[in-house]
Design an enzyme around this catalytic site. Structure first.
Site, PDB file in Angstrom:
ATOM      1  N   ASP A 146     -25.685 -14.120  12.747  1.00 38.22           N
ATOM      2  CA  ASP A 146     -25.605 -15.580  12.791  1.00 38.22           C
ATOM      3  C   ASP A 146     -25.698 -16.192  11.402  1.00 38.22           C
ATOM      4  OD1 ASP A 146     -25.500 -15.826  15.641  1.00 38.22           O
ATOM      5  OD2 ASP A 146     -27.640 -15.411  15.705  1.00 38.22           O
ATOM      6  N   ASP A 169     -20.319 -26.007  18.390  1.00 42.93           N
ATOM      7  CA  ASP A 169     -21.315 -26.735  17.583  1.00 42.93           C
ATOM      8  C   ASP A 169     -20.722 -27.937  16.858  1.00 42.93           C
ATOM      9  OD1 ASP A 169     -23.259 -24.944  18.353  1.00 42.93           O
ATOM     10  OD2 ASP A 169     -23.081 -23.695  16.567  1.00 42.93           O
TER      11      ASP A 169
END
Length: 596
Positions: free
Chosen positions: A535, A311
């Site tokens: 997450d 990411d």
């Protein structure tokens, strides 16, 4: 879906048309002939070679009547080729003739069933692949039946007793330190993180999956030496994990390098400990200590796989000013070069170690599948690969779908489909994307990366830890052809409200189990995100681990520009990122595809 591919060449080869034996690089595929009687077989033989040694893997597929015990036979083309240590079969060799007999646990093969065996061998002069095999004395594809001379009566030295997933510890013909293999996942066992395994085993039914290899996340400096009091990291540091990998007899171990300055600049749940201007600290206190441990000679027999900074780089294309939901932090790290130079430094430092394999994160199809994102993201990856003294030779490959939920393959619609004169690209779900699943995206992205100057033998990884999408909600056929939207929505297995939803997704399931060479150009399906680890928290939870709160993890959130203002789809009552989330783990098992 586990599909037998008769015309699949090595992981980066083109498929060849025609019948009969396929011999391409390291793969030999031998289909059985239809004229055979009860016993028929397909054999796929792959090998990874180095000077004087090799690791071979053989997949036996029974396409005849069910078998209760089998003996595979073949003849090495070169008289110097020798089986030295094998697993999942009992091996004997007389001259160039080799037999491999089934073990108690893999001797029964139903029609259409497969089993895999393997061995380490030695050679001199050349190491050609055998091209004819027999199963229970019947030739596969017309291969010659070996003479009936009895094999040696002495049992093989150290007969293997491990199951198929347990190759031998410290084989005598491992490649010399510093000699990289083409695919580090082939022919060796993956490291099972005992800290993750203990959590999985504590769950009802968790032992069904707890022996799968998962990655170790190094998401802050303290994780290098272990964080015994952390909710999201364990007491093991890098050294302890490497020592445990040696003790397990593992052949490869996976680490996630994840601590860039201004990390994950478009999200909050995964923001890191380093500010955007702390590149020197990233180098000296994070990358350098990891490299110092990984380079120790005692670990030279391990294939150390580093997943580099998830990411990160694609954010510089999609989440800066002028983009929907662009952030000041992404502008900052783009302007000061923190991401590009940080990734370049990590590649150069870690890539200099002879047994280290670097795979850079490259987003997923629901992020980069549009041309406006696809090409610029590939270009920024190339820029980083040659920054800070690195070269493309420090990049062994790339990974997609890390810690995400994108479907591996959509079986009931293709991007080329049309409904009532409209392309499915016009559907709200596809939204003009050029890709509808992760496999097609990864293969196409690999081709683009090679065209930009990356080595032609790079391989791709796909994180399949949570993209199974099984269970009762999984469609069983295409949607209604009333419109492109009914067609796509009725048939898509990815049940998220939007492809931009990424946090603790409700309805997700475990995906394909980790395995090597599953498709052309793909080194492996991997579980980089350990199933059951959150997450991000559903609401703000104060902590001293640098874990923030992102509304995309709040099940009541109605969305933003980046997810088309759709509901977040997140599960409730989630802990901070990386912490154990029992309810999600149980749902992942319930919705696993293939089912457990």
């Amino acid at each position: 879906m586990n599909v037998w591919r008769r015309l699949t060449g090595p992981r980066r080869a083109l498929a060849l048309a025609g019948a009969g034996a396929l011999v391409a690089g390291g793969l030999v595929t031998i289909p059985g002939t239809a004229a055979q009687a009860a016993t028929q077989c397909d054999i796929a033989y792959t090998s990874n070679d180095w000077q004087g040694g090799f690791t071979a893997n053989i997949t036996i597929k029974n396409v005849g009547d069910p078998l209760n015990g089998w003996t595979l036979g073949w003849t090495f083309p070169n008289s110097s080729q020798r089986v030295q240590q094998g697993w999942s079969a009992t091996y004997t060799q007389s001259g160039s003739q080799v037999t491999a007999r089934s073990m108690s646990y893999n001797g029964t093969l139903a029609t259409g069933a497969s089993t895999s065996i393997g061995f380490n061998g030695a050679w001199s002069g050349s190491n050609p692949k055998p091209t004819s095999f027999t199963l229970n004395g019947v030739a596969c594809n017309g291969g010659t039946t070996p003479p009936t001379t009895s094999p040696p009566t002495d049992p093989p030295t150290d007969p293997p007793t491990d199951p198929p997933t347990d190759p031998p510890t410290d084989p005598p013909t491992t490649p010399p330190p510093g000699t990289k293999v083409d695919n580090p996942y082939v022919g060796v066992r993956g490291y099972v993180n005992p800290e993750w395994k203990a959590k999985a085993d504590a769950e009802a039914g968790g032992s069904r999956v707890s022996n799968n290899p998962t990655a170790v996340w190094l998401d802050r400096i303290a994780a290098i030496n272990g964080t015994p009091n952390s909710s999201s990291n364990g007491a093991f540091g890098v050294k302890e994990h490497l020592d445990e990998a040696l003790r397990q007899g593992a052949g490869y171990i996976q680490f996630v390098i994840y601590n860039l300055p201004g990390r994950d600049c478009s999200a909050l749940a995964s923001n890191g400990e380093l500010g955007p201007d702390e590149l020197p600290k990233y180098k000296a206190q994070y990358i350098d200590p990891i490299a110092a441990i990984q380079s120790q000679s005692k670990y030279s027999s391990l294939r150390i796989i580093n997943i580099i900074e998830i990411d990160s780089l694609p954010n510089l294309v999609t989440n800066t000013s002028g983009q929907p939901g662009g952030t000041v932090m992404c502008d900052t790290v783009k302007a000061n070069g923190a991401y590009v130079n940080g990734v370049g430094y990590a590649l150069a430092k870690l890539g200099a170690i002879g047994n280290v394999y670097n795979y850079i994160d490259s987003g997923h199809h629901g992020w980069l599948g549009w041309d406006s994102n696809f090409n610029p993201s590939a270009e920024i990856l190339k820029t980083a690969a040659v920054a800070s003294g690195s070269t493309v030779n420090n990049v062994h490959g790339f990974i997609t779908n890390t810690a995400n939920y994108s479907a591996l393959q959509e079986p009931y619609f293709k991007v080329t489909d049309n409904v009532n004169g409209q392309t499915v690209r016009q559907s709200k779900w596809v939204d003009w994307n050029y890709y509808v699943d992760e496999l097609s995206f990864a293969q196409a992205f690999r081709t683009k990366l090679v065209s930009l100057g990356f080595n032609s033998n790079i391989g791709m990884l796909i994180d399949t830890s949570r993209n199974g999408w099984g269970g009762s909600a999984r469609p069983t056929g295409p949607g209604a052809t009333t419109s492109v939207d009914t067609y796509v929505n009725g048939g898509r297995i990815d049940r998220r409200a939007h492809l931009g939803n990424w946090c603790n997704q409700a309805g997700a399931g475990l995906g394909e189990r980790p395995r090597a060479n599953p498709a052309t150009g793909i080194d492996a399906y991997v579980w980089v995100k350990p199933p059951g680890e959150s997450d991000g928290s559903s609401s703000e939870i104060p902590n001293n681990e640098g874990k923030g709160f992102d509304r995309m993890c709040d099940p009541t959130y109605g969305g933003n520009a980046r997810n088309g203002n759709n509901p977040s789809g997140a599960l409730g009552n989630a802990p901070i990122s990386g912490a154990w989330f029992s309810a999600q783990f149980q749902e992942l098992m319930r919705n696993a595809y293939p089912a457990l």
